[in-house]
Design a protein around this motif. Structure first.
Motif, mmCIF file in Angstrom:
data_model
loop_
_atom_site.group_PDB
_atom_site.id
_atom_site.type_symbol
_atom_site.label_atom_id
_atom_site.label_comp_id
_atom_site.label_asym_id
_atom_site.label_seq_id
_atom_site.Cartn_x
_atom_site.Cartn_y
_atom_site.Cartn_z
ATOM 1 N N LYS A 1 0.858 -1.176 0.000
ATOM 2 C CA LYS A 1 0.000 0.000 0.000
ATOM 3 C C LYS A 1 0.894 1.225 0.000
ATOM 4 C CE LYS A 1 -3.498 2.773 0.986
ATOM 5 N NZ LYS A 1 -4.161 3.422 -0.071
ATOM 6 N N LYS A 2 0.634 2.145 -0.913
ATOM 7 C CA LYS A 2 1.415 3.385 -0.986
ATOM 8 C C LYS A 2 0.657 4.484 -0.252
ATOM 9 C CE LYS A 2 4.728 2.500 -4.157
ATOM 10 N NZ LYS A 2 6.100 2.535 -3.801
ATOM 11 N N TYR A 3 1.098 4.786 0.950
ATOM 12 C CA TYR A 3 0.521 5.897 1.699
ATOM 13 C C TYR A 3 1.272 7.167 1.335
ATOM 14 C CZ TYR A 3 -1.730 2.423 4.658
ATOM 15 O OH TYR A 3 -2.499 1.393 5.113
ATOM 16 N N LEU A 4 0.563 8.269 1.338
ATOM 17 C CA LEU A 4 1.207 9.567 1.191
ATOM 18 C C LEU A 4 1.827 9.918 2.540
ATOM 19 C CD1 LEU A 4 1.709 12.245 -0.386
ATOM 20 C CD2 LEU A 4 -0.443 13.049 0.608
ATOM 21 N N LYS A 5 3.103 10.217 2.541
ATOM 22 C CA LYS A 5 3.761 10.642 3.768
ATOM 23 C C LYS A 5 3.929 12.157 3.712
ATOM 24 C CE LYS A 5 7.475 8.581 5.533
ATOM 25 N NZ LYS A 5 8.899 8.314 5.818
ATOM 26 N N VAL A 6 3.329 12.822 4.690
ATOM 27 C CA VAL A 6 3.458 14.264 4.849
ATOM 28 C C VAL A 6 4.558 14.472 5.884
ATOM 29 C CG1 VAL A 6 2.282 16.404 5.467
ATOM 30 C CG2 VAL A 6 1.000 14.547 4.349
ATOM 31 N N THR A 7 5.668 15.036 5.456
ATOM 32 C CA THR A 7 6.808 15.265 6.339
ATOM 33 C C THR A 7 6.870 16.749 6.669
ATOM 34 O OG1 THR A 7 7.982 13.430 5.297
ATOM 35 C CG2 THR A 7 9.308 14.988 6.571
ATOM 36 N N LEU A 8 6.773 17.054 7.957
ATOM 37 C CA LEU A 8 6.763 18.440 8.434
ATOM 38 C C LEU A 8 8.033 18.676 9.250
ATOM 39 C CD1 LEU A 8 3.101 18.125 9.610
ATOM 40 C CD2 LEU A 8 3.836 19.453 7.629
ATOM 41 N N CYS A 9 8.893 19.559 8.768
ATOM 42 C CA CYS A 9 10.165 19.852 9.430
ATOM 43 C C CYS A 9 9.965 21.057 10.340
ATOM 44 C CB CYS A 9 11.247 20.117 8.397
ATOM 45 S SG CYS A 9 11.492 18.720 7.276
ATOM 46 N N LEU A 10 10.269 20.872 11.615
ATOM 47 C CA LEU A 10 9.888 21.826 12.654
ATOM 48 C C LEU A 10 11.088 22.466 13.335
ATOM 49 C CD1 LEU A 10 7.304 19.442 14.367
ATOM 50 C CD2 LEU A 10 6.885 21.035 12.481
ATOM 51 N N LYS A 11 10.913 23.744 13.692
ATOM 52 C CA LYS A 11 11.889 24.471 14.503
ATOM 53 C C LYS A 11 11.186 24.962 15.762
ATOM 54 C CE LYS A 11 15.044 26.110 10.987
ATOM 55 N NZ LYS A 11 15.895 27.235 10.615
ATOM 56 N N LYS A 12 11.845 24.789 16.886
ATOM 57 C CA LYS A 12 11.265 25.216 18.150
ATOM 58 C C LYS A 12 11.343 26.739 18.279
ATOM 59 C CE LYS A 12 15.345 24.920 21.101
ATOM 60 N NZ LYS A 12 15.349 26.325 21.467
ATOM 61 N N ARG A 13 10.469 27.272 19.108
ATOM 62 C CA ARG A 13 10.554 28.697 19.421
ATOM 63 C C ARG A 13 11.875 28.962 20.138
ATOM 64 N NH1 ARG A 13 5.221 30.094 22.652
ATOM 65 N NH2 ARG A 13 6.908 30.460 24.107
ATOM 66 N N LEU B 1 6.036 16.195 0.591
ATOM 67 C CA LEU B 1 5.083 15.121 0.336
ATOM 68 C C LEU B 1 5.780 14.039 -0.468
ATOM 69 C CD1 LEU B 1 2.025 17.273 -0.824
ATOM 70 C CD2 LEU B 1 2.499 16.431 1.482
ATOM 71 N N GLY B 2 5.519 12.791 -0.145
ATOM 72 C CA GLY B 2 6.125 11.715 -0.915
ATOM 73 C C GLY B 2 5.655 10.357 -0.438
ATOM 74 N N TYR B 3 6.271 9.318 -0.983
ATOM 75 C CA TYR B 3 5.941 7.935 -0.665
ATOM 76 C C TYR B 3 7.185 7.207 -0.205
ATOM 77 C CZ TYR B 3 1.660 8.916 -3.216
ATOM 78 O OH TYR B 3 0.472 9.474 -3.624
ATOM 79 N N ASP B 4 7.013 6.259 0.702
ATOM 80 C CA ASP B 4 8.115 5.414 1.145
ATOM 81 C C ASP B 4 8.341 4.280 0.157
ATOM 82 O OD1 ASP B 4 8.885 6.638 3.486
ATOM 83 O OD2 ASP B 4 7.628 5.398 4.766
ATOM 84 N N ASN B 5 9.576 3.855 0.063
ATOM 85 C CA ASN B 5 9.935 2.618 -0.617
ATOM 86 C C ASN B 5 10.688 1.797 0.418
ATOM 87 O OD1 ASN B 5 10.514 0.676 -2.673
ATOM 88 N ND2 ASN B 5 12.592 1.511 -2.731
ATOM 89 N N THR B 6 10.031 0.844 1.050
ATOM 90 C CA THR B 6 10.639 0.063 2.110
ATOM 91 C C THR B 6 11.646 -0.916 1.512
ATOM 92 O OG1 THR B 6 8.622 0.251 3.411
ATOM 93 C CG2 THR B 6 10.184 -1.470 4.060
ATOM 94 N N VAL B 7 12.884 -0.822 1.952
ATOM 95 C CA VAL B 7 13.949 -1.707 1.494
ATOM 96 C C VAL B 7 14.237 -2.758 2.566
ATOM 97 C CG1 VAL B 7 16.350 -1.813 0.743
ATOM 98 C CG2 VAL B 7 14.902 0.125 0.054
ATOM 99 N N ILE B 8 14.323 -2.330 3.818
ATOM 100 C CA ILE B 8 14.525 -3.232 4.953
ATOM 101 C C ILE B 8 13.438 -2.912 5.983
ATOM 102 C CG2 ILE B 8 16.034 -3.840 6.878
ATOM 103 C CD1 ILE B 8 18.421 -3.184 5.106
ATOM 104 N N GLY B 9 12.871 -3.927 6.568
ATOM 105 C CA GLY B 9 11.852 -3.728 7.595
ATOM 106 C C GLY B 9 10.481 -4.117 7.085
ATOM 107 N N ASP B 10 9.518 -4.010 7.973
ATOM 108 C CA ASP B 10 8.165 -4.390 7.639
ATOM 109 C C ASP B 10 7.564 -3.395 6.639
ATOM 110 O OD1 ASP B 10 8.297 -6.526 9.374
ATOM 111 O OD2 ASP B 10 7.465 -5.375 11.048
ATOM 112 N N ARG B 11 6.898 -3.935 5.660
ATOM 113 C CA ARG B 11 6.197 -3.098 4.683
ATOM 114 C C ARG B 11 4.891 -2.611 5.298
ATOM 115 N NH1 ARG B 11 8.303 -3.691 -0.410
ATOM 116 N NH2 ARG B 11 9.867 -5.300 -0.585
ATOM 117 N N ALA B 12 4.388 -1.509 4.758
ATOM 118 C CA ALA B 12 3.109 -0.978 5.235
ATOM 119 C C ALA B 12 2.007 -1.993 4.940
ATOM 120 C CB ALA B 12 2.811 0.342 4.526
ATOM 121 N N PRO B 13 1.074 -2.157 5.874
ATOM 122 C CA PRO B 13 -0.025 -3.094 5.609
ATOM 123 C C PRO B 13 -0.881 -2.622 4.436
ATOM 124 C CG PRO B 13 -0.434 -1.830 7.591
ATOM 125 C CD PRO B 13 0.948 -1.478 7.121
ATOM 126 N N ARG B 14 -1.457 -3.600 3.740
ATOM 127 C CA ARG B 14 -2.301 -3.263 2.609
ATOM 128 C C ARG B 14 -3.694 -2.929 3.046
ATOM 129 N NH1 ARG B 14 -1.926 -7.847 -1.469
ATOM 130 N NH2 ARG B 14 -1.205 -9.112 0.217
#
Length: 131
Positions: free
Chosen positions: A7-19, A118-131
């Motif tokens: 299953k290809k989930y959309l991954k929303v990656t938010l890069c944060l800076k603290k106050r 925004l993007g998608y993961d490509n799992t190379v090692i580890g558990d794949r996302a459930p379908r």
């Protein structure tokens, strides 16, 4: 070797800076507890999000990364939100409760603007996302 379709989930990656007025510990504690609790109390967020990860960067770990001589990202944390598709993320972002409670709460611990990818993961090692 053939793998089942992932299953290809959309991954929303938010890069944060603290106050600037917060310590790293204050930033992490607030994000891990108060802000996360707000997100978990939002029905649309809970209905649409498949996975929510928080990556907390400590000053010590950032210094170790810098000591390796490579350019490093200048963020204090990264939020990863997995959703089924762009429409799901747009529904979360347009939810009135989200707009009224979660977005204003960001001012308690974050500097804006937030950098997004925004993007998608490509799992190379580890558990794949459930379908």
């Amino acid at each position: 070797m053939s793998f089942p379709t992932e299953k290809k989930y959309l991954k929303v990656t938010l890069c944060l800076k603290k106050r600037d007025d917060l310590t790293n510990e204050q930033f992490s504690e607030y994000w891990r507890t108060t802000h996360a609790d707000l997100a978990l109390s939002n029905k649309t967020f809970m209905d649409k999000v498949r996975r929510y990860n928080q990556h907390h960067a400590t000053p010590e770990m950032k210094e170790v990364a810098r000591s390796w001589g490579n350019p490093t990202l200048d963020f204090d944390g990264i939020a990863e939100v997995w959703v089924d598709d762009l429409e799901a993320w747009q529904e979360i972002s347009a939810d009135q409760d989200f707009l009224d409670k979660i977005l204003p709460d960001e001012k308690q611990f974050l500097k804006h603007p937030i950098t997004i990818m925004l993007g998608y993961d490509n799992t190379v090692i580890g558990d794949r996302a459930p379908r």
